[in-house]
Design an enzyme around this catalytic site. Sequence first.
Site, PDB file in Angstrom:
ATOM      1  N   ASP A 168     -10.020  13.325  13.963  1.00  0.00           N
ATOM      2  CA  ASP A 168      -9.710  13.643  12.563  1.00  0.00           C
ATOM      3  C   ASP A 168     -10.610  12.835  11.644  1.00  0.00           C
ATOM      4  O   ASP A 168     -10.802  11.631  11.865  1.00  0.00           O
ATOM      5  CB  ASP A 168      -8.257  13.230  12.255  1.00  0.00           C
ATOM      6  N   GLU A 215      -8.930  18.981   7.196  1.00  0.00           N
ATOM      7  CA  GLU A 215      -7.798  19.776   6.699  1.00  0.00           C
ATOM      8  C   GLU A 215      -8.192  20.616   5.491  1.00  0.00           C
ATOM      9  O   GLU A 215      -8.898  20.140   4.598  1.00  0.00           O
ATOM     10  CB  GLU A 215      -6.641  18.844   6.325  1.00  0.00           C
ATOM     11  N   GLU A 270      -0.505  24.639  11.493  1.00  0.00           N
ATOM     12  CA  GLU A 270       0.668  23.749  11.533  1.00  0.00           C
ATOM     13  C   GLU A 270       1.807  24.300  10.679  1.00  0.00           C
ATOM     14  O   GLU A 270       1.610  24.647   9.509  1.00  0.00           O
ATOM     15  CB  GLU A 270       0.279  22.346  11.053  1.00  0.00           C
ATOM     16  N   ASP A 278      -5.038  11.727  12.652  1.00  0.00           N
ATOM     17  CA  ASP A 278      -4.751  10.652  11.697  1.00  0.00           C
ATOM     18  C   ASP A 278      -3.250  10.374  11.640  1.00  0.00           C
ATOM     19  O   ASP A 278      -2.798   9.504  10.892  1.00  0.00           O
ATOM     20  CB  ASP A 278      -5.349  10.940  10.312  1.00  0.00           C
ATOM     21  N   SER A 279      -2.471  11.082  12.481  1.00  0.00           N
ATOM     22  CA  SER A 279      -1.084  10.678  12.724  1.00  0.00           C
ATOM     23  C   SER A 279      -1.054   9.262  13.289  1.00  0.00           C
ATOM     24  O   SER A 279      -0.002   8.607  13.290  1.00  0.00           O
ATOM     25  CB  SER A 279      -0.412  11.655  13.693  1.00  0.00           C
TER      26      SER A 279
END
Length: 281
Positions: free
Chosen positions: A100, A132, A198, A61-62
């Site tokens: 994502d 996430e 991350e 989703d970046s």
Amino acid sequence: MSDSTAGSPATGYLVPTRQVRIADLRSKKAEGKKWAMLTAYDYSTARALTQGGVECLLVGDSAANVVFGYPQTQQISLEEMIMLTAAVVRGSGNALVIADLPFGTYEASDEQAVLSASEMLRRSGAAMVKIEGGVRIAPRIRALVNAGIPVCAHVGFTPQSVNALSGFKVQGRGGDASRLVADVHAVEDAGADMVVLEMVPADLAAQITADSTVPTVGIGAGPGTDAQVLVWHDMVALPADGRRPKFAKQWATVGEDLTAAAAAYRHEVEEGTFPAPEHCF
Ligand code: KIV
């Protein structure tokens, strides 16, 4: 060369000769072989990256930032992610594609998570979804796995929670290490097949990797994880004036080259030297 890779006729790089599956990545962990993941958001880039032998593509989703220019990853929709993922799958060759699930499409209930993930896999052809969170999201992971949907978990710094985490900060330092370890255990117990770590201290990521049964994929987590992932723009410096995270290295200067090519093209159009006779019918 292993028996599941061969030189690509197009590029000469080693590429997988059959579809990469989650079991292959587990085997690599067992054999102590590292592997590479990159983000991708479109067909042509997916082709270029997999022709370089990258085994796994993440439609992150970046994309909110690097494709759509939104200031926050929270702003991308499931519909936008599905369109990008379907394009990546079409260009992915034998690579495993992970998508994502964006913010707001899985947190509310198990039912919401299963409906969003099914929609994603059915319409895009991706093999796996990424969500996430650790302990707090483990019930969603279990629901997805029970519905037959493979899950990659994402712990440590989780960009969708940037506001709750008070900005871009390394996670798991000092007393927070045990919380991060608990998150990894929770997602593994819930059935996750892979875990992204991350912005985590390198020694902690290495210890988690040694203790975990599923492949770990690091981004800003040092060299001790089973695999690495980067946003592809960060590893080729696109755009030339973009901000780069400390953990990213640049192997090319695509932003600079693209800007120079655009300037050269514009100049030749203005001069009337392009198109030349060889470009004409
Ligand atoms: O959205 C993304 O690109 C990601 C990676 C940075 C892991 O989640």
